[in-house]
Design a protein around this motif. Sequence first.
Motif, PDB file in Angstrom:
ATOM      1  N   ILE A  36     -27.867 -24.585   4.850  1.00 55.53           N
ATOM      2  CA  ILE A  36     -27.283 -23.208   5.346  1.00 55.53           C
ATOM      3  C   ILE A  36     -29.044 -22.203   5.397  1.00 55.53           C
ATOM      4  CG2 ILE A  36     -26.971 -20.625   3.752  1.00 55.53           C
ATOM      5  CD1 ILE A  36     -23.960 -22.707   2.566  1.00 55.53           C
ATOM      6  N   SER A  38     -29.414 -18.451   5.777  1.00 57.90           N
ATOM      7  CA  SER A  38     -29.482 -17.115   5.904  1.00 57.90           C
ATOM      8  C   SER A  38     -30.745 -16.073   5.870  1.00 57.90           C
ATOM      9  CB  SER A  38     -29.382 -17.230   4.267  1.00 57.90           C
ATOM     10  OG  SER A  38     -28.341 -15.870   4.096  1.00 57.90           O
ATOM     11  N   GLY A  41     -29.486 -10.661   4.751  1.00 55.80           N
ATOM     12  CA  GLY A  41     -28.120 -10.345   3.430  1.00 55.80           C
ATOM     13  C   GLY A  41     -29.287  -9.720   1.998  1.00 55.80           C
ATOM     14  N   ILE A 163     -28.837 -24.344   0.549  1.00 56.49           N
ATOM     15  CA  ILE A 163     -29.401 -23.001   0.877  1.00 56.49           C
ATOM     16  C   ILE A 163     -30.990 -23.601   0.736  1.00 56.49           C
ATOM     17  CG2 ILE A 163     -30.105 -20.793   0.453  1.00 56.49           C
ATOM     18  CD1 ILE A 163     -27.295 -20.675  -1.375  1.00 56.49           C
ATOM     19  N   LEU A 166     -33.425 -18.664   2.454  1.00 57.82           N
ATOM     20  CA  LEU A 166     -31.778 -16.711   1.665  1.00 57.82           C
ATOM     21  C   LEU A 166     -32.844 -15.786   2.333  1.00 57.82           C
ATOM     22  CD1 LEU A 166     -29.881 -16.111   0.823  1.00 57.82           C
ATOM     23  CD2 LEU A 166     -30.625 -15.740  -1.839  1.00 57.82           C
ATOM     24  N   ILE A 415     -25.172 -14.885  10.234  1.00 60.75           N
ATOM     25  CA  ILE A 415     -25.495 -13.800   9.683  1.00 60.75           C
ATOM     26  C   ILE A 415     -24.111 -14.209   8.573  1.00 60.75           C
ATOM     27  CG2 ILE A 415     -26.590 -11.740   8.980  1.00 60.75           C
ATOM     28  CD1 ILE A 415     -28.859 -13.515  10.772  1.00 60.75           C
ATOM     29  N   ASP A 416     -24.861 -14.253   6.883  1.00 61.31           N
ATOM     30  CA  ASP A 416     -23.513 -13.972   6.348  1.00 61.31           C
ATOM     31  C   ASP A 416     -23.611 -12.529   5.954  1.00 61.31           C
ATOM     32  OD1 ASP A 416     -25.259 -13.594   3.000  1.00 61.31           O
ATOM     33  OD2 ASP A 416     -25.769 -15.739   4.077  1.00 61.31           O
ATOM     34  N   ILE A 424     -21.228 -17.092   0.250  1.00 60.04           N
ATOM     35  CA  ILE A 424     -22.631 -17.562   0.767  1.00 60.04           C
ATOM     36  C   ILE A 424     -21.771 -19.037   1.141  1.00 60.04           C
ATOM     37  CG2 ILE A 424     -25.121 -18.807   1.153  1.00 60.04           C
ATOM     38  CD1 ILE A 424     -25.891 -16.105  -0.563  1.00 60.04           C
ATOM     39  N   HIS A 428     -20.233 -19.165   5.274  1.00 62.69           N
ATOM     40  CA  HIS A 428     -21.848 -20.160   6.090  1.00 62.69           C
ATOM     41  C   HIS A 428     -19.683 -21.111   7.309  1.00 62.69           C
ATOM     42  CE1 HIS A 428     -25.652 -18.942   6.775  1.00 62.69           C
ATOM     43  NE2 HIS A 428     -25.043 -18.405   5.695  1.00 62.69           N
TER      44      HIS A 428
END
Lengths: 489, 489, 489
Positions: A36, A38, A41, A163, A166, A415-416, A424, A428
């Motif tokens: 992931i 990100s 966020g 992730i 982040l 984009i979360d 999250i 995704h």
Amino acid sequence: MSNDAYTPHEDRLLPADPATREIARTLYERMRDQPIISPHGHVDPYLLLDDEPFRDPTSLFITPDHYVTRLLHARGVGLAELGVGRGPLEEQDARAAWRLLAEHWHAYAGTPSRLWMEHEFHQVFGLETVLSPRTADAMYDEIAEKLSRPEFRPRALFDQFRIQVLATTDDPTDDLAAHEALAADDTFTGTVIPTFRPDKYLEPARPDFRELTEALGEAAGQDVDNYDGYTAAMRARRAYFKEHGAVSSDHSHLDPGTARLEEAEASRLYTEAREGRIDADAAAALRRHLLADQARMAADDGLVMTLHPAVHRNHHQGTFEKFGADVGADIPVGVEYTKALAPVLNDVGLEPAFRVVLFTIDETVFSREIAPLAGFYPSVYAGAPWWFIDAPDAILRYRRAVSETIGYSRTSGFIDDTRAFCSIPARHDMARRVDAHHLAGLVAEHRMRLEDAADIADASPATHPREVFRLDGGTAAEATPATSAKKEN
Amino acid sequence: MSNDAYTPHEDRLLPADPATREIARTLYERMRDQPIISPHGHVDPYLLLDDEPFRDPTSLFITPDHYVTRLLHARGVGLAELGVGRGPLEEQDARAAWRLLAEHWHAYAGTPSRLWMEHEFHQVFGLETVLSPRTADAMYDEIAEKLSRPEFRPRALFDQFRIQVLATTDDPTDDLAAHEALAADDTFTGTVIPTFRPDKYLEPARPDFRELTEALGEAAGQDVDNYDGYTAAMRARRAYFKEHGAVSSDHSHLDPGTARLEEAEASRLYTEAREGRIDADAAAALRRHLLADQARMAADDGLVMTLHPAVHRNHHQGTFEKFGADVGADIPVGVEYTKALAPVLNDVGLEPAFRVVLFTIDETVFSREIAPLAGFYPSVYAGAPWWFIDAPDAILRYRRAVSETIGYSRTSGFIDDTRAFCSIPARHDMARRVDAHHLAGLVAEHRMRLEDAADIADASPATHPREVFRLDGGTAAEATPATSAKKEN
Amino acid sequence: MSNDAYTPHEDRLLPADPATREIARTLYERMRDQPIISPHGHVDPYLLLDDEPFRDPTSLFITPDHYVTRLLHARGVGLAELGVGRGPLEEQDARAAWRLLAEHWHAYAGTPSRLWMEHEFHQVFGLETVLSPRTADAMYDEIAEKLSRPEFRPRALFDQFRIQVLATTDDPTDDLAAHEALAADDTFTGTVIPTFRPDKYLEPARPDFRELTEALGEAAGQDVDNYDGYTAAMRARRAYFKEHGAVSSDHSHLDPGTARLEEAEASRLYTEAREGRIDADAAAALRRHLLADQARMAADDGLVMTLHPAVHRNHHQGTFEKFGADVGADIPVGVEYTKALAPVLNDVGLEPAFRVVLFTIDETVFSREIAPLAGFYPSVYAGAPWWFIDAPDAILRYRRAVSETIGYSRTSGFIDDTRAFCSIPARHDMARRVDAHHLAGLVAEHRMRLEDAADIADASPATHPREVFRLDGGTAAEATPATSAKKEN
């Protein structure tokens, strides 16, 4: 009781037509287990620095998530009953809030919030029942029990969620101590980076504009009595963020207008604003100039701008006064990008280091403005659907609105944009499934070769957003857009 | 002749994919035979009070239905040829108009008007041919013959259609004698209720504003020389309507703006308006204030407000002068709700008795403004697609635009909004089929459990709109939104 | 190498559901081989008059096609590398540009440009490989070789494409020599007609307004010192175009506003504009009046007006200065039609000879304004999706947005609007497939009888646009809209 049994279907969100679903499955398989990324966020970095256990199911799933509380509120549940605006809830109150969610759970049918939470219930907590008044207590207890285990602490989940990067969202005056400490912590191997969010320092109409600019100056070690000092302080803080890993700045004003003033005029208005005697029109003009300044800075330092405009914040004043911001009373308005961004794009739109990602809740601009802009300017990317429209049908509408002009390569990647840490991976995963759905439709209708769809699927979750957000360090100096384009899928 | 044979397919409007259609069928089955709740429409109550036979097929299907006449007009048929603006047609002229419809019937392919009428031809009149120049006379004759039978009189059809509640739309000065007489008539067991529609009394720019307010005052037995008197008269008439069964007030201004003035300013402008010397800006300001007043009254008396804004009425002045209003020359414009309703929603948006249903022909506001508003304010509901967009694809777009934010529970339920009495069951049937279509898609894609879809289907035709429009008497005093929420499906 | 093999699938763009696809196939079959009617486009008539061979694949497919160059530009390729703004390219540079396209070809996956070009590669040039860096040179060579053959010259292709009518777009001062010569040329049997495009002569704010009007006057042999002379010159040039086969005039201003001034005021402003001392507001007012004048002229001479408003031309000034207009830096803005056209439609909207086709890139007006207007006024037609939205999903959205109000009969029929000659059959083929897709969906969901869909399919490619654009000579005198309506399918 069989009626309570429930696990999310493994083909959820894929197309119903059997042959199309089969194609979608193969595309989704290519994305499912990728890491992931990100790049934007709202998770608090201290969540990962402190690595404390989550307190209880309610504070994890309900209280801080305005996607969840707002619909309950619309259905007559008071925000206070859900813990909003209160400190940590006693077990009894937390459980009562959970039961309220269970009681209204049927009303979330078909919403992404329910799909995300059911994903979390099952994938993260291993639950196999549907939330209802009948199952509420047992589910509460099981989640609460698991939250006390080490493998459910934030860092463990961060790893389990795969992730890779982040990004948080941070005030320009933030010392980024949490990010620094996380980076220095050998026991944490993830990457948590800040994002520069200077909104309020660009709003000269605010009554606290002097205090804000003073605080900015203090953080920068820079006198901000005049506009040049303010600008220097901004540049310094952007540099500080960049040193701490930031790759982007985020901007969320009511309108995305940009327009340069003469420097002398900007100076004069800045001083008026500091002295609290600027009028509304002049304040708007100065704000548009200051946003244009941010674009110039971005053209120098290569931080990717993300624009999130056109939300009427705190629409209900009484709720804002009682509960504060971000509790569900933000309502979108229409947006215009073509004229609004002309000044900035004429100024720096072809600069190699400049990059801007356009987000919207107003879907009308996807095909009309955003795709045409991102299909001409090397600096412009079409942001994924945001907030209320970060949802399956809306994502499909977005893909169908922009892909015919710009394909996938000029879009931001998913984009979360969430403050709900546990959601999250669910978010995704939804985006990957919906992209698989969209691409499979194109393949099934012989509008795209399976090979091309597979290449897009391969790049979409990680390679592509790393590129768009320059997560591998590329900016003007190292990688021009032309070069980077060649690297894409 | 086989080419003439036609009956509507029993699976019409359900999805083409076989497995999804199967799901849709089961959902539609749950809705098909439920009673009809029609909380907003334009049927004349004297139609049911007098219970006269319909005169002929043309006056039933063509002349009064601007959905039908406007497309014929666009195709070059004069409105007068269709009977518009004329008294009752002679048989020969009525038949000629019917033949014109038959001649152009192919051009209605794919429109809801054709689907509705074909439903009526078959379900109500038992016809099994398609309308064409070849079949026109025979169909005319058969309908005409049936219209003379007792079972085709309005009251018999009302029963046959299973209409449980029918709301009319009425002038505030109306004595509601028809409603009173129907309620007192033991031989009529249906419920026909009035709706308070005060539009023109809220338009201070009208040259006849004094006469209108005088008439209002007279109806209320209230001196309306000043603003306080006018307000008292409004309250009195709303109370009178409520006593006669009204559950809502309807408002259709060019813009839905609301904004409170100081009371003294409102008083002053009211007097100017009465004296015919108000300017356009002041008139608009006063209208916005008066609409905000209606919201305050609604917060007291619990009449549900329905807003139907943003239509440029009588776009072609010559047509209006020749044929009057409501003949097809109304053209929508864009609408804005977020800023427009902020004053009213800050004022009474959390009041338990206040409720407002937002309708639109401008689809852009569904996901951008209406769903977010209805997903926060307990008082706001998202109205079903209105007028030009009361059609299958548009209803699907609406469901897909709002459901991801607010599910089904914050929507109004279906509103037929028609003056075409015979089309009521056809319209409700279409809406049920389209909802089944939408829900089945969610189930087939594993985005909603079949159980949840079935619960929604069960509540959707009757229970839900009865609740939204307080048809069972609930208002602030008896049922807060929180309580009522719990009762929903 | 098997991965390189590629031919467009014969079912491309048809629905995935097998039963629906089967219906779509039968409908598409009815349209596939019909002739092409192209009532609006931008092909240079000298292309056909001179009938020179196309120079090379790059000048055929890349350099002049801003649909293609803009996405390459967005991906970091300089426009000059593609030959934009340069004269004829040397073979080496042309090939280099072709290789750039091949390198970025994957980014066009899912765009109509790629579908069109792949259609052309296969149908026109007989290629059976996919474009890629691996195949680029071989494909270049094969196309280049074929371009040298007689059967690939413009006139031969015109015949092969089955183009029946091709409209060009021309300046009012053009002597139309090319059209005249083509008409007089017995060896060319096609029909190539001019279109009157007076935009710049209606923009009083232009600094060269005097020179422009002088040129217009000269072409008309008419003194244009005053407004009456200017009007007479316009009428004369329209008549000249009509004599040369023109059936329409085209108008593409930033807004489509129309509003009549008093004649004296128009005269005064015209003189101010000629003297270069008109201000911006007055210039806009005069432009709206002059556009309303064009409508009056159309009501007299029967030229069909086509409106293509709301594009911010040359959004990036630097690109315009370096490369000129029409190189991809045009970005749409929102449009409003209901209020904008009220003056003109009240003036001539019911005149038998007046006809106007409304195009848009702003999709919000399809269901909200265009369909309602075209569903009432006999003079108004809903134009097919234009430019960025001339693409499969967007066409489906258009059909779904307007058909429920106006069916197919009040739409324009497909308009290719292209300067890319070789893409004409590909574009028409796409439109036919997408209409078949749309109609088949209606049939599969039992919303339209197969017979009706077949009738629409039969008329759609040729009969219908011939009618809408009066290609068979019909105007007020010979065929009123009512009559013409009767002739439709």
